[in-house]
Design an enzyme around this catalytic site. Structure first.
Site, PDB file in Angstrom:
ATOM      1  N   GLU A  92       0.857  -1.188   0.000  1.00  0.00           N
ATOM      2  CA  GLU A  92       0.000   0.000   0.000  1.00  0.00           C
ATOM      3  C   GLU A  92       0.887   1.231   0.000  1.00  0.00           C
ATOM      4  OE1 GLU A  92      -3.322   2.392   2.663  1.00  0.00           O
ATOM      5  OE2 GLU A  92      -2.603   0.433   3.339  1.00  0.00           O
TER       6      GLU A  92
ATOM      7  N   GLU B   9       4.578   5.004   3.837  1.00  0.00           N
ATOM      8  CA  GLU B   9       4.067   6.316   4.243  1.00  0.00           C
ATOM      9  C   GLU B   9       5.248   7.257   4.446  1.00  0.00           C
ATOM     10  OE1 GLU B   9       2.340   9.602   5.161  1.00  0.00           O
ATOM     11  OE2 GLU B   9       1.084   7.884   4.585  1.00  0.00           O
TER      12      GLU B   9
ATOM     13  N   ASP C 269       9.193   8.520   1.001  1.00  0.00           N
ATOM     14  CA  ASP C 269       8.507   9.415   0.071  1.00  0.00           C
ATOM     15  C   ASP C 269       8.802   8.883  -1.326  1.00  0.00           C
ATOM     16  OD1 ASP C 269       7.625  11.439  -1.598  1.00  0.00           O
ATOM     17  OD2 ASP C 269       8.264  13.044  -0.259  1.00  0.00           O
TER      18      ASP C 269
ATOM     19  N   ASP D 223      -1.922  12.820  -2.837  1.00  0.00           N
ATOM     20  CA  ASP D 223      -2.197  14.254  -2.967  1.00  0.00           C
ATOM     21  C   ASP D 223      -2.333  14.585  -4.450  1.00  0.00           C
ATOM     22  OD1 ASP D 223      -2.194  17.043  -2.997  1.00  0.00           O
ATOM     23  OD2 ASP D 223      -0.774  17.200  -1.345  1.00  0.00           O
TER      24      ASP D 223
ATOM     25  N   ASP E 239     -10.194  11.021  -5.409  1.00  0.00           N
ATOM     26  CA  ASP E 239     -11.468  11.739  -5.537  1.00  0.00           C
ATOM     27  C   ASP E 239     -11.351  12.867  -6.555  1.00  0.00           C
ATOM     28  OD1 ASP E 239      -9.726  13.199  -3.748  1.00  0.00           O
ATOM     29  OD2 ASP E 239     -11.445  14.498  -3.342  1.00  0.00           O
TER      30      ASP E 239
ATOM     31  N   PHE F  98      -9.546   9.043   4.507  1.00  0.00           N
ATOM     32  CA  PHE F  98      -9.690  10.031   3.439  1.00  0.00           C
ATOM     33  C   PHE F  98     -10.852   9.690   2.513  1.00  0.00           C
ATOM     34  CE2 PHE F  98      -5.228  10.826   4.631  1.00  0.00           C
ATOM     35  CZ  PHE F  98      -5.328  12.183   4.898  1.00  0.00           C
ATOM     36  N   GLU F  99     -11.067   8.408   2.231  1.00  0.00           N
ATOM     37  CA  GLU F  99     -12.217   8.044   1.413  1.00  0.00           C
ATOM     38  C   GLU F  99     -13.519   8.420   2.111  1.00  0.00           C
ATOM     39  OE1 GLU F  99     -14.490   4.271  -0.727  1.00  0.00           O
ATOM     40  OE2 GLU F  99     -12.481   3.977   0.127  1.00  0.00           O
TER      41      GLU F  99
END
Length: 223
Positions: free
Chosen positions: A54, A79, A106, A129, A165, A204-205
């Protein structure tokens, strides 16, 4: 994403920074030592049947839900923010979940060459992002090179899922994925879906859905 051959000094500096972060990240964090790469998770965690990656795990609620759903799978969660990894690890320990490991990374700095070839049965990129302003689009990390690296580390028939999104970012990402001949869109060429049955919802979803935003899921299979 990929450092040029002439950037060895910068590469060494970034490696040192990430190695220090890894040491601070808690007991479930993977070390970041360039001598250990490419990382073969199938050898490192040989007791597991399947392996999931992920990218952008945030606070880890989605990762933990997946890990509980699939205890036979080792979940590697990437992450970039150290504080989130530390918190996620503590929450994981309290929940008694054993099948998650974190990599403080990152992917805009490092990604190419971190993992060995044909490692992951599933790869998820969760709500990166979108950098919506045009002058910031250069910070988006989805590109043809990045997709090529995902294909390299995916196992045969491995599934790659991208969630956002942001419609414009979904189309941009789709161009990169559809341009990769080793991938097949499981819903049909240039198609996205708004939901995936049985998939846990990340913070976030949930936030985006509560705001009335449409969610775009791109799903591809490695041929």
């Amino acid at each position: 994403m990929k450092l040029e051959a002439g950037s060895l000094a910068l590469q060494a500096k970034l490696s040192a920074i990430l190695a220090k972060k890894a040491k601070r990240a808690g007991e479930f964090a993977l070390p970041f030592e360039r001598d250990h790469f490419p990382l073969n998770v199938r050898h490192a965690f040989a007791g597991f049947d399947r392996f999931a990656l992920e990218i952008g795990c945030g606070w880890g609620e989605f990762t933990r839900a997946l890990a509980v759903q699939a205890p036979e799978t080792m979940h590697i969660a990437v992450e970039k923010k150290l504080a989130r990894v530390i918190t996620s690890g503590k929450d994981q320990k309290r929940a008694g979940i054993a099948n998650i490991r974190y990599l403080v990374l990152d992917v805009a700095w490092f990604f190419a060459g971190v993992f060995d070839t044909s490692q992951f049965d599933s790869i998820t990129i969760n709500f990166p992002d979108p950098w919506p302003k045009a002058r910031h689009h250069k910070h988006r990390f989805i590109s043809s090179d990045f997709v090529g690296e995902l294909v390299r580390i995916a196992a045969e028939r491995g599934r790659i899922t991208f969630a956002t999104d942001n419609y414009a970012y979904s189309r941009e990402a789709m161009q990169a994925f559809e341009g990769e001949p080793r991938l097949k869109n499981i819903h049909g060429a240039y198609l996205a879906v708004s939901d995936i049955a049985g998939r846990p919802r990340s913070f976030f979803e949930t936030l985006h859905r509560n705001e009335g935003a449409l969610i775009y899921f791109l799903e591809y299979e490695k041929l």
